[in-house]
Design a protein around this motif. Sequence first.
Motif, PDB file in Angstrom:
ATOM      1  N   CYS A 191     -16.682  24.537 -22.884  1.00  0.00           N
ATOM      2  CA  CYS A 191     -15.026  24.778 -22.805  1.00  0.00           C
ATOM      3  C   CYS A 191     -14.534  26.403 -22.864  1.00  0.00           C
ATOM      4  O   CYS A 191     -13.936  26.840 -22.175  1.00  0.00           O
ATOM      5  CB  CYS A 191     -14.163  24.109 -23.925  1.00  0.00           C
ATOM      6  N   GLN A 192     -15.369  26.893 -23.699  1.00  0.00           N
ATOM      7  CA  GLN A 192     -15.122  28.548 -23.961  1.00  0.00           C
ATOM      8  C   GLN A 192     -15.519  29.071 -22.635  1.00  0.00           C
ATOM      9  O   GLN A 192     -14.851  30.082 -22.306  1.00  0.00           O
ATOM     10  CB  GLN A 192     -15.908  28.797 -25.284  1.00  0.00           C
ATOM     11  N   ILE A 193     -16.682  28.726 -22.197  1.00  0.00           N
ATOM     12  CA  ILE A 193     -16.986  29.484 -20.987  1.00  0.00           C
ATOM     13  C   ILE A 193     -16.051  29.136 -19.809  1.00  0.00           C
ATOM     14  O   ILE A 193     -15.836  30.278 -18.953  1.00  0.00           O
ATOM     15  CB  ILE A 193     -18.482  29.081 -20.310  1.00  0.00           C
ATOM     16  N   THR A 194     -15.670  28.108 -19.679  1.00  0.00           N
ATOM     17  CA  THR A 194     -14.617  27.804 -18.611  1.00  0.00           C
ATOM     18  C   THR A 194     -13.170  28.594 -18.921  1.00  0.00           C
ATOM     19  O   THR A 194     -12.661  29.399 -17.929  1.00  0.00           O
ATOM     20  CB  THR A 194     -14.067  26.001 -18.854  1.00  0.00           C
ATOM     21  N   GLY A 195     -12.883  28.894 -20.229  1.00  0.00           N
ATOM     22  CA  GLY A 195     -11.845  29.591 -20.779  1.00  0.00           C
ATOM     23  C   GLY A 195     -11.862  31.144 -20.265  1.00  0.00           C
ATOM     24  O   GLY A 195     -10.912  31.587 -19.603  1.00  0.00           O
ATOM     25  N   LYS A 196     -12.964  31.680 -20.318  1.00  0.00           N
ATOM     26  CA  LYS A 196     -13.614  33.032 -20.102  1.00  0.00           C
ATOM     27  C   LYS A 196     -13.416  33.113 -18.340  1.00  0.00           C
ATOM     28  O   LYS A 196     -12.670  33.799 -17.985  1.00  0.00           O
ATOM     29  CB  LYS A 196     -14.988  33.301 -20.377  1.00  0.00           C
ATOM     30  N   ALA A 197     -13.787  32.347 -17.833  1.00  0.00           N
ATOM     31  CA  ALA A 197     -13.721  32.207 -16.199  1.00  0.00           C
ATOM     32  C   ALA A 197     -12.308  32.012 -15.812  1.00  0.00           C
ATOM     33  O   ALA A 197     -11.882  32.856 -14.809  1.00  0.00           O
ATOM     34  CB  ALA A 197     -14.539  31.217 -15.594  1.00  0.00           C
ATOM     35  N   PHE A 198     -11.561  31.369 -16.592  1.00  0.00           N
ATOM     36  CA  PHE A 198     -10.119  31.117 -16.186  1.00  0.00           C
ATOM     37  C   PHE A 198      -9.288  32.635 -16.369  1.00  0.00           C
ATOM     38  O   PHE A 198      -8.448  33.319 -15.531  1.00  0.00           O
ATOM     39  CB  PHE A 198      -9.231  30.094 -16.937  1.00  0.00           C
ATOM     40  N   GLU A 199      -9.591  33.247 -17.517  1.00  0.00           N
ATOM     41  CA  GLU A 199      -9.096  34.694 -17.853  1.00  0.00           C
ATOM     42  C   GLU A 199      -9.522  35.566 -16.641  1.00  0.00           C
ATOM     43  O   GLU A 199      -8.291  36.472 -16.480  1.00  0.00           O
ATOM     44  CB  GLU A 199      -9.382  35.010 -19.215  1.00  0.00           C
ATOM     45  N   SER A 276      -8.044  21.882 -15.813  1.00  0.00           N
ATOM     46  CA  SER A 276      -7.186  22.012 -14.689  1.00  0.00           C
ATOM     47  C   SER A 276      -5.907  22.695 -15.314  1.00  0.00           C
ATOM     48  O   SER A 276      -5.683  22.761 -16.289  1.00  0.00           O
ATOM     49  CB  SER A 276      -6.464  20.709 -14.226  1.00  0.00           C
ATOM     50  N   ARG A 277      -5.781  23.953 -14.467  1.00  0.00           N
ATOM     51  CA  ARG A 277      -4.657  24.919 -14.585  1.00  0.00           C
ATOM     52  C   ARG A 277      -4.108  24.956 -13.376  1.00  0.00           C
ATOM     53  O   ARG A 277      -4.795  24.975 -12.367  1.00  0.00           O
ATOM     54  CB  ARG A 277      -5.160  26.025 -15.360  1.00  0.00           C
ATOM     55  N   THR A 278      -2.784  25.555 -13.614  1.00  0.00           N
ATOM     56  CA  THR A 278      -2.078  25.810 -11.903  1.00  0.00           C
ATOM     57  C   THR A 278      -1.171  27.045 -12.202  1.00  0.00           C
ATOM     58  O   THR A 278      -0.590  27.305 -13.324  1.00  0.00           O
ATOM     59  CB  THR A 278      -1.110  24.603 -11.901  1.00  0.00           C
ATOM     60  N   ILE A 279      -1.185  28.011 -11.402  1.00  0.00           N
ATOM     61  CA  ILE A 279      -0.807  29.275 -11.442  1.00  0.00           C
ATOM     62  C   ILE A 279      -0.077  29.851 -10.259  1.00  0.00           C
ATOM     63  O   ILE A 279      -0.279  29.273  -9.047  1.00  0.00           O
ATOM     64  CB  ILE A 279      -1.790  30.297 -11.755  1.00  0.00           C
ATOM     65  N   PRO A 280       0.766  30.747 -10.342  1.00  0.00           N
ATOM     66  CA  PRO A 280       1.519  31.171  -9.050  1.00  0.00           C
ATOM     67  C   PRO A 280       0.531  32.287  -8.530  1.00  0.00           C
ATOM     68  O   PRO A 280       0.300  33.278  -9.318  1.00  0.00           O
ATOM     69  CB  PRO A 280       2.895  31.889  -9.581  1.00  0.00           C
ATOM     70  N   VAL A 281       0.577  32.233  -7.069  1.00  0.00           N
ATOM     71  CA  VAL A 281      -0.412  33.025  -6.610  1.00  0.00           C
ATOM     72  C   VAL A 281       0.054  34.730  -7.037  1.00  0.00           C
ATOM     73  O   VAL A 281      -0.829  35.460  -7.087  1.00  0.00           O
ATOM     74  CB  VAL A 281      -0.469  32.763  -5.192  1.00  0.00           C
ATOM     75  N   ASN A 282       1.185  34.673  -6.682  1.00  0.00           N
ATOM     76  CA  ASN A 282       2.021  36.156  -6.856  1.00  0.00           C
ATOM     77  C   ASN A 282       2.114  36.499  -8.315  1.00  0.00           C
ATOM     78  O   ASN A 282       2.819  37.593  -8.543  1.00  0.00           O
ATOM     79  CB  ASN A 282       3.083  36.352  -5.776  1.00  0.00           C
ATOM     80  N   GLY A 283       1.844  35.589  -9.207  1.00  0.00           N
ATOM     81  CA  GLY A 283       2.244  36.097 -10.702  1.00  0.00           C
ATOM     82  C   GLY A 283       3.689  35.536 -11.153  1.00  0.00           C
ATOM     83  O   GLY A 283       3.807  35.747 -12.362  1.00  0.00           O
ATOM     84  N   LYS A 284       4.417  34.948 -10.540  1.00  0.00           N
ATOM     85  CA  LYS A 284       5.834  34.498 -10.865  1.00  0.00           C
ATOM     86  C   LYS A 284       5.994  33.133 -10.158  1.00  0.00           C
ATOM     87  O   LYS A 284       5.909  33.019  -9.005  1.00  0.00           O
ATOM     88  CB  LYS A 284       6.614  35.716 -10.515  1.00  0.00           C
ATOM     89  N   PHE A 285       6.338  32.171 -11.317  1.00  0.00           N
ATOM     90  CA  PHE A 285       6.669  30.926 -10.592  1.00  0.00           C
ATOM     91  C   PHE A 285       8.171  30.871  -9.945  1.00  0.00           C
ATOM     92  O   PHE A 285       9.043  31.625 -10.306  1.00  0.00           O
ATOM     93  CB  PHE A 285       6.552  29.819 -11.659  1.00  0.00           C
ATOM     94  N   ALA A 420       3.717  28.675 -19.287  1.00  0.00           N
ATOM     95  CA  ALA A 420       4.176  29.417 -18.161  1.00  0.00           C
ATOM     96  C   ALA A 420       4.443  30.738 -18.384  1.00  0.00           C
ATOM     97  O   ALA A 420       3.796  31.666 -17.501  1.00  0.00           O
ATOM     98  CB  ALA A 420       5.478  28.787 -17.613  1.00  0.00           C
ATOM     99  N   ASP A 421       4.962  31.249 -19.382  1.00  0.00           N
ATOM    100  CA  ASP A 421       5.168  32.746 -19.577  1.00  0.00           C
ATOM    101  C   ASP A 421       4.004  33.310 -19.773  1.00  0.00           C
ATOM    102  O   ASP A 421       3.676  34.555 -19.579  1.00  0.00           O
ATOM    103  CB  ASP A 421       6.003  33.005 -20.819  1.00  0.00           C
ATOM    104  N   GLU A 422       2.950  32.887 -20.645  1.00  0.00           N
ATOM    105  CA  GLU A 422       1.774  33.387 -20.928  1.00  0.00           C
ATOM    106  C   GLU A 422       1.049  33.511 -19.662  1.00  0.00           C
ATOM    107  O   GLU A 422       0.381  34.860 -19.308  1.00  0.00           O
ATOM    108  CB  GLU A 422       1.111  32.509 -21.671  1.00  0.00           C
ATOM    109  N   ILE A 423       1.156  32.742 -18.706  1.00  0.00           N
ATOM    110  CA  ILE A 423       0.230  32.706 -17.433  1.00  0.00           C
ATOM    111  C   ILE A 423       0.951  34.038 -16.776  1.00  0.00           C
ATOM    112  O   ILE A 423       0.227  34.833 -15.970  1.00  0.00           O
ATOM    113  CB  ILE A 423       0.605  31.400 -16.645  1.00  0.00           C
TER     114      ILE A 423
END
Length: 431
Positions: A191-199, A276-285, A420-423
């Motif tokens: 899980c930790q490695i997955t988190g690093k990849a997500f960051e 699973s995570r979901t993010i806005p491509v341009n950085g803002k939902f 959401a704000d953190e992302i």
Amino acid sequence: MRYPLISNTFFKQNREKLSGLLPKDSLAVFAAAANMPRNGDQFFPFRQQSDFFYLTGIEAEKAFLVLYPSCPEPELKEVLFIEAYNPVKATWDGHMLSQQEASNISGVQTIRKDDQFDAVLRELMHSAQAVFLNLNEYPKYHTVIADSNKLLADKIKAAYPLHDFLRAAPLLEGLRVIKSETEIKLIEQACQITGKAFERVLRFVEPGKYEFEVQAEIDHEFTIRRAQGHAYAPIIAGGINSCVLHYTDNESRLESGDLLLFDFGAEYANYASDMSRTIPVNGKFTDRQKDCYLAVLRVLKQATKLYVPGNTTDQINKTTWKMMEAEMIDLGLFTAEAVKNQHPESPLYQKYLMHGVAHHVGLDVHDPGLKYQPLKPGMVITCEPGIYIREEKIGIRLENDILVTENDPVNLMAPIPIEADEIENLMQRNY
Ligand code: GLY
Ligand code: MN
Ligand code: MN
């Protein structure tokens, strides 16, 4: 090995637990995975059969384990067979396990060569009455390819038709479903490695990048952090692709204004993580994306509280679906009135959420476990609500791996950004 050697006490304890379940005069036989051909003389990367790894720690093909706890010959209560040394193979493919190494890794005292398997088995079968054979009984498993355990089962049944044959799979499932401290640490590491990849991808994603470029960032982070790779084919799904539940093409360009849905997990020391995570491509939902995102996040947080002893994954699924149904009404996807009048066999929420939200994770990303079995401390189960609104190009899934304890559930992915704000903050660019 990429990961530090796991203490053989773990494998010894697993064999002891299994041996304790075998009736007198019965033995159990397990085969290592075979190397899977890719084409010509090429093979897919080797992945040990999960039960075989659980019982031995051995990461090689052409190996067998026989457990016969009531064997009259003490030396043969546990026998591990490994491939006989072959200088040509060693020249081409590299190091082959020695008997001493196999014993150190597994903790098995009696190590024999694979070419002695038939003769030793014959000797053991003379005093044994029943044999446990290990087939893959995962309900969704279907293949035209016979795996090594199936081939072994066919061979033994043909050679000894008058013995009794029993299923090892339910015994292994019963053991593997409760994770030991060792296993929980390995899953945490995955899980930790997955988190690093997500960051890493939060810093990388922007309009114009391609899904495969994002995947390459994940691959890189996994590799430098000693993961074996992905625990399953990664889903990097931008825009409308986010509504395809098992999208794995990962080939499209990321567009500003779209969402990007990730479902990936590192495999570390053969243990999976599933995020699973979901993010806005341009950085803002957009406002609408954020409303949908917060709806799924609320349900994720509420549903996580259900991961306590006594509940079943079946109950968790049903309760979480109802939570998502209430959110869908608030999002204007259908009315409460329409829900009252819906056909019970095809509830309205199923148009926007078509999958279960809870499965066991361990050596397999979909680890064995019965859906009517009450949860117990030591189980690790995903929590993964989602919403897929095709007509709005909105696909959102949020997934954590949850450890069931005697007290509150523990989110093994707690440090991985999800608010959401953190992302949005982590995606800010200072151009
Ligand atoms: N990644 C597969 C699943 O979420 O179940
Ligand atoms: Mn997943
Ligand atoms: Mn999952």
